[in-house]
Design a protein around this motif. Sequence first.
Motif, PDB file in Angstrom:
ATOM      1  N   SER A   1      50.032   6.199  83.948  1.00 31.11           N
ATOM      2  CA  SER A   1      51.434   5.982  84.328  1.00 31.11           C
ATOM      3  C   SER A   1      52.004   4.734  83.659  1.00 31.11           C
ATOM      4  O   SER A   1      53.207   4.681  83.354  1.00 31.11           O
ATOM      5  N   LEU A   2      51.148   3.739  83.404  1.00 28.14           N
ATOM      6  CA  LEU A   2      51.631   2.530  82.732  1.00 28.14           C
ATOM      7  C   LEU A   2      52.007   2.818  81.283  1.00 28.14           C
ATOM      8  O   LEU A   2      52.911   2.188  80.734  1.00 28.14           O
ATOM      9  N   VAL A   3      51.313   3.779  80.673  1.00 26.12           N
ATOM     10  CA  VAL A   3      51.688   4.197  79.318  1.00 26.12           C
ATOM     11  C   VAL A   3      53.085   4.803  79.329  1.00 26.12           C
ATOM     12  O   VAL A   3      53.921   4.511  78.463  1.00 26.12           O
ATOM     13  N   VAL A   4      53.347   5.645  80.329  1.00 27.51           N
ATOM     14  CA  VAL A   4      54.686   6.239  80.462  1.00 27.51           C
ATOM     15  C   VAL A   4      55.733   5.158  80.677  1.00 27.51           C
ATOM     16  O   VAL A   4      56.827   5.200  80.090  1.00 27.51           O
ATOM     17  N   CYS A   5      55.406   4.149  81.489  1.00 25.35           N
ATOM     18  CA  CYS A   5      56.357   3.063  81.742  1.00 25.35           C
ATOM     19  C   CYS A   5      56.668   2.281  80.472  1.00 25.35           C
ATOM     20  O   CYS A   5      57.820   1.903  80.234  1.00 25.35           O
ATOM     21  N   LEU A   6      55.654   2.039  79.648  1.00 25.93           N
ATOM     22  CA  LEU A   6      55.883   1.339  78.379  1.00 25.93           C
ATOM     23  C   LEU A   6      56.812   2.140  77.469  1.00 25.93           C
ATOM     24  O   LEU A   6      57.710   1.578  76.817  1.00 25.93           O
TER      25      LEU A   6
ATOM     26  N   ASP B   1      47.158   1.021  73.489  1.00 22.19           N
ATOM     27  CA  ASP B   1      45.768   0.938  73.022  1.00 22.19           C
ATOM     28  C   ASP B   1      44.882   0.281  74.074  1.00 22.19           C
ATOM     29  O   ASP B   1      43.764   0.737  74.357  1.00 22.19           O
ATOM     30  N   TYR B   2      45.381  -0.790  74.661  1.00 23.94           N
ATOM     31  CA  TYR B   2      44.603  -1.497  75.693  1.00 23.94           C
ATOM     32  C   TYR B   2      44.404  -0.636  76.937  1.00 23.94           C
ATOM     33  O   TYR B   2      43.302  -0.577  77.509  1.00 23.94           O
TER      34      TYR B   2
ATOM     35  N   GLN C   1      40.680   0.965  71.343  1.00 19.90           N
ATOM     36  CA  GLN C   1      39.899   1.392  70.193  1.00 19.90           C
ATOM     37  C   GLN C   1      40.145   0.505  68.967  1.00 19.90           C
ATOM     38  O   GLN C   1      39.474   0.654  67.948  1.00 19.90           O
ATOM     39  N   GLY C   2      41.134  -0.377  69.043  1.00 21.24           N
ATOM     40  CA  GLY C   2      41.417  -1.287  67.947  1.00 21.24           C
ATOM     41  C   GLY C   2      42.409  -0.780  66.929  1.00 21.24           C
ATOM     42  O   GLY C   2      42.776  -1.513  66.000  1.00 21.24           O
ATOM     43  N   TRP C   3      42.880   0.467  67.062  1.00 22.33           N
ATOM     44  CA  TRP C   3      43.795   1.017  66.073  1.00 22.33           C
ATOM     45  C   TRP C   3      45.142   0.295  66.047  1.00 22.33           C
ATOM     46  O   TRP C   3      45.808   0.241  65.015  1.00 22.33           O
ATOM     47  N   SER C   4      45.543  -0.273  67.178  1.00 17.66           N
ATOM     48  CA  SER C   4      46.840  -0.954  67.224  1.00 17.66           C
ATOM     49  C   SER C   4      46.843  -2.205  66.353  1.00 17.66           C
ATOM     50  O   SER C   4      47.846  -2.516  65.697  1.00 17.66           O
TER      51      SER C   4
END
Length: 221
Positions: free
Chosen positions: A78-83, A121-122, A127-130
């Motif tokens: 849900s935090l991904v959606v918020c971002l 990513d966090y 995974q470090g891709w960011s």
Amino acid sequence: MSRCQKCNVIILDDTDRCPLCKNVLESTDVPGVNVYPNAIGVNRRFRLLENLLLFLSIVAGCLMVAINHIADPEVAWSLVVCLILVYANAVVRMAILGKAGYMFKTLTLVILAVLMLLGIDYLTGYQGWSLDYVLPLGILLIDLTLLILTLVNRRNWQSYMMAQILAILLSLIPVGLRLGGIIKFPYLVWIAFATSVFLFLGTLIIGDRRARTELKRRFHV
């Protein structure tokens, strides 16, 4: 609706003076003359759109957090959606409805996009891709925007030199992370840094005296 005798325009706003010449207006219903745009009404509609999107984003974000907490508390999706909702509001307010210049919009939106993807990513296990890809690609996007604006706005190209210096400073961030061993993929890091440096050097050398004058004026030397 009022009419200005001097400018021969119709004003839709609720005012007693012409916004062009400040002449006293007279009421009229005569069609067929130039109409002064109702800027206040347009701005209010845009403002309503911004506020409506913000309200819906808050409601959607709270709903997603509640569903996440009840159904799957182990993964904070849900935090991904918020971002994403936060960035969508920033795009609407700045890129679409904002009145700032193209350079400021690009810098702000690219930085916000990088921060958003760093957060995603966090939150998804890091995974470090960011840092390996998104951060240097964001700097390259800023450099490309600066190059395009410099070529298009050839009469005032020197005004972008401070933004070029800022791009160099930003490119030092992934360089430092690479030297610290945090970034594993080195190629984009050095490409972004080299692009920022050469873009500034090219502007400084080709611009010659005009470029040096701009730097002296900016740094008061």
